[in-house]
Motif scaffolding. Structure first.
Motif, PDB file in Angstrom:
ATOM      1  N   VAL A 119     106.695  51.909  58.188  1.00 14.92           N
ATOM      2  CA  VAL A 119     106.620  52.219  59.626  1.00 14.92           C
ATOM      3  C   VAL A 119     106.295  53.698  59.843  1.00 14.92           C
ATOM      4  O   VAL A 119     105.456  54.049  60.681  1.00 14.92           O
ATOM      5  CB  VAL A 119     107.945  51.844  60.329  1.00 14.92           C
ATOM      6  N   VAL A 120     106.965  54.570  59.073  1.00 20.90           N
ATOM      7  CA  VAL A 120     106.714  56.018  59.211  1.00 20.90           C
ATOM      8  C   VAL A 120     105.262  56.339  58.884  1.00 20.90           C
ATOM      9  O   VAL A 120     104.587  57.086  59.611  1.00 20.90           O
ATOM     10  CB  VAL A 120     107.662  56.832  58.295  1.00 20.90           C
ATOM     11  N   GLU A 121     104.743  55.769  57.793  1.00 21.14           N
ATOM     12  CA  GLU A 121     103.364  56.050  57.405  1.00 21.14           C
ATOM     13  C   GLU A 121     102.379  55.529  58.453  1.00 21.14           C
ATOM     14  O   GLU A 121     101.404  56.204  58.803  1.00 21.14           O
ATOM     15  CB  GLU A 121     103.058  55.428  56.041  1.00 21.14           C
TER      16      GLU A 121
ATOM     17  N   TYR B 293     104.376  63.609  51.786  1.00 22.39           N
ATOM     18  CA  TYR B 293     105.543  64.046  52.552  1.00 22.39           C
ATOM     19  C   TYR B 293     106.625  62.963  52.606  1.00 22.39           C
ATOM     20  O   TYR B 293     107.814  63.274  52.664  1.00 22.39           O
ATOM     21  CB  TYR B 293     105.117  64.466  53.967  1.00 22.39           C
ATOM     22  N   LEU B 294     106.206  61.703  52.571  1.00 25.51           N
ATOM     23  CA  LEU B 294     107.185  60.614  52.478  1.00 25.51           C
ATOM     24  C   LEU B 294     107.972  60.729  51.173  1.00 25.51           C
ATOM     25  O   LEU B 294     109.185  60.503  51.137  1.00 25.51           O
ATOM     26  CB  LEU B 294     106.487  59.251  52.544  1.00 25.51           C
ATOM     27  N   ASN B 295     107.259  61.079  50.103  1.00 28.88           N
ATOM     28  CA  ASN B 295     107.927  61.261  48.822  1.00 28.88           C
ATOM     29  C   ASN B 295     108.941  62.400  48.887  1.00 28.88           C
ATOM     30  O   ASN B 295     110.028  62.310  48.304  1.00 28.88           O
ATOM     31  CB  ASN B 295     106.894  61.546  47.732  1.00 28.88           C
TER      32      ASN B 295
ATOM     33  N   HIS C 101     112.056  63.253  36.874  1.00 27.20           N
ATOM     34  CA  HIS C 101     111.836  62.863  38.272  1.00 27.20           C
ATOM     35  C   HIS C 101     111.070  63.961  39.024  1.00 27.20           C
ATOM     36  O   HIS C 101     110.142  63.667  39.788  1.00 27.20           O
ATOM     37  CB  HIS C 101     113.192  62.612  38.937  1.00 27.20           C
ATOM     38  N   GLU C 102     111.440  65.203  38.804  1.00 29.56           N
ATOM     39  CA  GLU C 102     110.775  66.324  39.491  1.00 29.56           C
ATOM     40  C   GLU C 102     109.342  66.507  39.003  1.00 29.56           C
ATOM     41  O   GLU C 102     108.455  66.873  39.783  1.00 29.56           O
ATOM     42  CB  GLU C 102     111.565  67.624  39.274  1.00 29.56           C
ATOM     43  N   ILE C 103     109.084  66.249  37.724  1.00 28.36           N
ATOM     44  CA  ILE C 103     107.718  66.327  37.194  1.00 28.36           C
ATOM     45  C   ILE C 103     106.838  65.286  37.894  1.00 28.36           C
ATOM     46  O   ILE C 103     105.703  65.559  38.281  1.00 28.36           O
ATOM     47  CB  ILE C 103     107.704  66.128  35.663  1.00 28.36           C
ATOM     48  N   GLY C 104     107.391  64.077  38.077  1.00 23.13           N
ATOM     49  CA  GLY C 104     106.663  63.026  38.788  1.00 23.13           C
ATOM     50  C   GLY C 104     106.401  63.393  40.234  1.00 23.13           C
ATOM     51  O   GLY C 104     105.290  63.185  40.751  1.00 23.13           O
ATOM     52  N   ASP C 105     107.400  63.948  40.905  1.00 17.27           N
ATOM     53  CA  ASP C 105     107.228  64.378  42.302  1.00 17.27           C
ATOM     54  C   ASP C 105     106.161  65.453  42.418  1.00 17.27           C
ATOM     55  O   ASP C 105     105.377  65.476  43.370  1.00 17.27           O
ATOM     56  CB  ASP C 105     108.555  64.917  42.863  1.00 17.27           C
TER      57      ASP C 105
ATOM     58  N   GLN D 166      98.512  65.584  43.877  1.00 19.41           N
ATOM     59  CA  GLN D 166      97.534  64.554  44.225  1.00 19.41           C
ATOM     60  C   GLN D 166      97.368  64.454  45.743  1.00 19.41           C
ATOM     61  O   GLN D 166      96.316  64.070  46.241  1.00 19.41           O
ATOM     62  CB  GLN D 166      97.981  63.204  43.652  1.00 19.41           C
ATOM     63  N   SER D 167      98.405  64.831  46.482  1.00 14.93           N
ATOM     64  CA  SER D 167      98.345  64.798  47.946  1.00 14.93           C
ATOM     65  C   SER D 167      97.504  65.932  48.525  1.00 14.93           C
ATOM     66  O   SER D 167      97.263  65.971  49.721  1.00 14.93           O
ATOM     67  CB  SER D 167      99.759  64.890  48.527  1.00 14.93           C
TER      68      SER D 167
END
Length: 335
Positions: A128-130, A192-194, A234-238, A244-245
């Motif tokens: 919904v947010v996206e 930004y959702l991430n 987890h932070e490396i993935g973020d 990429q964004s």
């Protein structure tokens, strides 16, 4: 003169105040350590921006991110949300034991249903947010087709054909540029959702750190080490998702530092209200898990499927994804 009773009460209150200050320093210090350590590791990643020369490495990091997000959701967040009601000690005898077992089974079933609904709620909320953000950005569906004009002087057919072909090429170029702009804006929304999902995840980590230091410093240290090992991948993935964004390396790292506020807020809430941790994890953990599932499946995996990759690149991407899941398995085993 002060009575011995008053002096002992005063000494006890001073000791309690010292213990409180020490507790807060330990818990907040542990939270800051967890927030800063992954930030330092990101300096070693040789990706500066979402450019062509970094695409192969970035896709490998995104594969690792998808494995980490899915592993985090299914092996860490959801099991932790189910944990309070997953073990029931029924030590009663005969009929009373059976009644207790039946009641606990019903409560456990309701709790599992609640966790499942919160996971689905997280997925729907992020969708919904996206959708809402895309609507706010405005539609890019209007075309820039060139207006048709009639020749009254009767120009040659070859010239007309050349003009038409040139107009068609220009339209195709415009469409490609518009499509690229739409894709980049869409990816930014999910980036930004991430960040929002990472903020809530860090909040639950802060709750865990605060609650563990309330038990004892030793338990707090063990919890801090566990969360630190969990946060690094987890932070490396973020970081990969943010680059990429469309973020630069520096901007991505700064945005990730902002999510540390969530961890500090969680630690403060846990220390100020000792019972808030259990109440919050009942819905925050599964809701965040839903967000991670949405980001991994809607944002990251389609990005890996776009374009043509070589066999070696595809193997590396799958291996990186399995490595991300494997790290979460190891961390979940030793939690």
């Amino acid at each position: 003169m002060h009575s011995p009773g008053k002096q002992s009460v005063k000494r006890e209150s001073q000791a309690e105040s010292r213990d409180t200050v020490e507790l807060w320093m330990q818990a907040v210090g542990a939270t800051l350590l967890i927030s800063a350590a992954p930030f330092l590791i990101l300096f070693l990643i040789p990706v500066q921006s979402n450019s062509d020369q970094h695409q192969n490495l970035l896709k490998i990091l995104l594969s690792f991110a998808s494995g980490g997000l899915l592993g985090d959701a299914f092996l860490h967040l959801i099991p932790h949300a189910l944990a309070p009601h997953s073990h029931h000690g029924n030590e009663g005898q005969s009929a009373a034991a059976e009644e207790s077992h039946g009641h606990s089974h019903g409560v456990a079933h309701d709790h599992m249903m609640s966790v499942g609904l919160w996971v689905l709620g997280g997925i729907v909320a992020f969708l919904v947010v996206e959708k809402f953000v895309r609507l706010l950005k405005g539609g890019h569906s209007h075309s820039h087709a060139a207006p048709k004009c009639k020749d009254s002087d009767g120009e040659e057919e070859e010239e007309e054909k050349e003009k038409k072909e040139g107009a068609k090429k220009d339209q195709k170029k415009d469409k490609k540029v518009k499509k690229a702009k739409e894709e980049s804006s869409d990816i930014k929304v999910s980036g930004y959702l991430n960040l929002a999902a990472d903020f809530t995840h860090n909040f639950t980590d802060g709750l865990a750190i605060g609650a563990s230091f309330l038990v004892s410093p030793a338990v707090g240290v063990v919890t801090t080490i566990t969360i630190l090992l969990h946060e690094v991948p987890h932070e490396i993935g973020d970081f990969a998702i943010l680059v990429q964004s469309g973020c630069t390396k520096r901007k991505a790292m700064c945005l990730q530092l902002l999510t540390a506020i969530g961890a500090l807020a969680g630690t403060a809430c846990s220390l100020l209200a000792e019972g808030v941790g259990a109440a919050a994890t009942a819905w925050i953990l599964p809701f965040t898990a839903g967000g991670f599932v949405y980001i991994a499946t809607v944002t990251v995996l389609p990005e890996l499927l776009s374009g043509r990759s070589s066999v070696a690149q595809s193997v590396l991407e799958v291996a990186a994804m399995l490595f991300g899941v494997g790290m979460m398995v190891i961390i979940a085993e030793y939690e």
